[in-house]
Scaffold this active site. Sequence first.
Site, short mmCIF file in Angstrom:
data_model
loop_
_atom_site.label_atom_id
_atom_site.label_comp_id
_atom_site.label_asym_id
_atom_site.label_seq_id
_atom_site.Cartn_x
_atom_site.Cartn_y
_atom_site.Cartn_z
CB CYS A 28 8.60 -25.65 55.35
SG CYS A 28 8.84 -27.14 54.34
CB CYS B 117 10.30 -25.68 47.58
SG CYS B 117 10.09 -27.39 48.12
CB CYS C 217 7.79 -22.55 49.03
SG CYS C 217 6.64 -22.71 50.39
CB CYS D 158 -7.54 -28.28 49.93
SG CYS D 158 -8.45 -28.54 48.40
CB CYS E 279 -8.17 -32.73 48.94
SG CYS E 279 -6.59 -33.00 48.08
CB CYS F 293 -5.29 -33.53 43.77
SG CYS F 293 -5.22 -31.76 43.48
NE ARG G 49 -8.96 -27.78 42.47
CZ ARG G 49 -8.52 -28.86 43.10
NH1 ARG G 49 -7.39 -28.82 43.78
NH2 ARG G 49 -9.19 -29.99 43.05
#
Length: 418
Positions: A65, A69, A72, A109, A142, A202, A272
């Site tokens: 990626c 962040c 992560c 997901c 999702c 979500c 969740r």
Amino acid sequence: MDLLNTLVDKGLRRELPTRDEALAVLATSDDELLDVVAAAGRVRRQWFGRRVKLNYLVNLKSGLCPEDCSYCSQRLGSEAGILKYTWLKPDQASQAAAAGLAGGAKRVCLVASGRGPTDRDVDRVSDTIKAIKDGNEGVEVCACLGLLSDGQAERLREAGADAYNHNLNTSEATYGDITTTHTYADRVDTVQKAHAAGLSACSGLIAGMGESDEDLVDVVYALRELDPDSVPVNFLIPFEGTPLAKEWNLTPQRCLRILAMVRFVCPDAEVRIAGGREVHLRTMQPLALHLANSIFLGDYLTSEGQAGKADLDMIADAGFEVEGADEVTLPEHRAAAHGGCGPHAEAGAEAGTETGTEAGGGSGCGGHGGGGCGPCGQGAGEAVAQEPVREAARGSEARTDLVAVRRRGAGTDLAPNA
């Protein structure tokens, strides 16, 4: 306790607590903890009975990626030894999803690392959604692909996606300390795009990143304003090789207080328990089911979770039941207002019946460490130090023995942990 009586009354009416009341929940003592859980549990049962929805993560593209962040394991510059692979083919993703569905999951997901999807990526995911839905009638899907461009949410909806996950993660005031490659406003925009396209939104948070109580309340109130149907609560997994590998700020008691506060502020949303529950709640996980009505089954995006069979045993032993594929997750008023989710939308009226809520009552893909993606709520859960955490939250020993990199399931030739 007058505070808890007030919060229960407001939760049963879907009335927003005051900020001071939400902060007071986080400030309760250990002696008051069971009272807090019992009070929030009344609100949870009002809207969701004793049902627990199971969700299953499929990591379509792992690592690599370009975003920075800080929480992560898939971030730019991460030295965490996670699996790295490019896009799974639709049949591979469908095969990976089948394991979770066989274990009782009703939502899959689909997550991919990265800043956001290209139009070609949306085509890939659309083909994957079709492959999963063709073989599994009634399954919810999702997508979690990062920041969306104009028109992409509509295309995902047309392809059969039911929901879109994109987490806010922390308060707007401290978001710039987490990442520099996109903004808090970018995240809000993507959640709004999902809403506008008719997808079930979500969006949730990551706790344990050095944030203050005020930061936690800020992000949960911002979520309430965005009105997502599902609110995943992630607990930071401090991976070695990430900027905040030494951040161990959470205790099981603090995790329970955070979940209770989220339930009081978002009483009728699907709350969740996402990434990090095994690491930070540990043996207190069953107690958390009195607060949240949804969990991930098995492993997460880049980290290993509790075995699927252990999840099912935990739910049964705690006196809860797995939500069936033919049951509507959301309460009647929310299902009607937001179109429900996928094939269950028409059945929304069932959600407020005795099968869905407590008698007399009225009226979801984040897993960090699993459960996020690129800017969408990225993977394995690293953190950023902001204002000092309350002293009561300090002192949690570093349980690095509980942090394990996922080595099976999607992207490997090994059977998943579902």
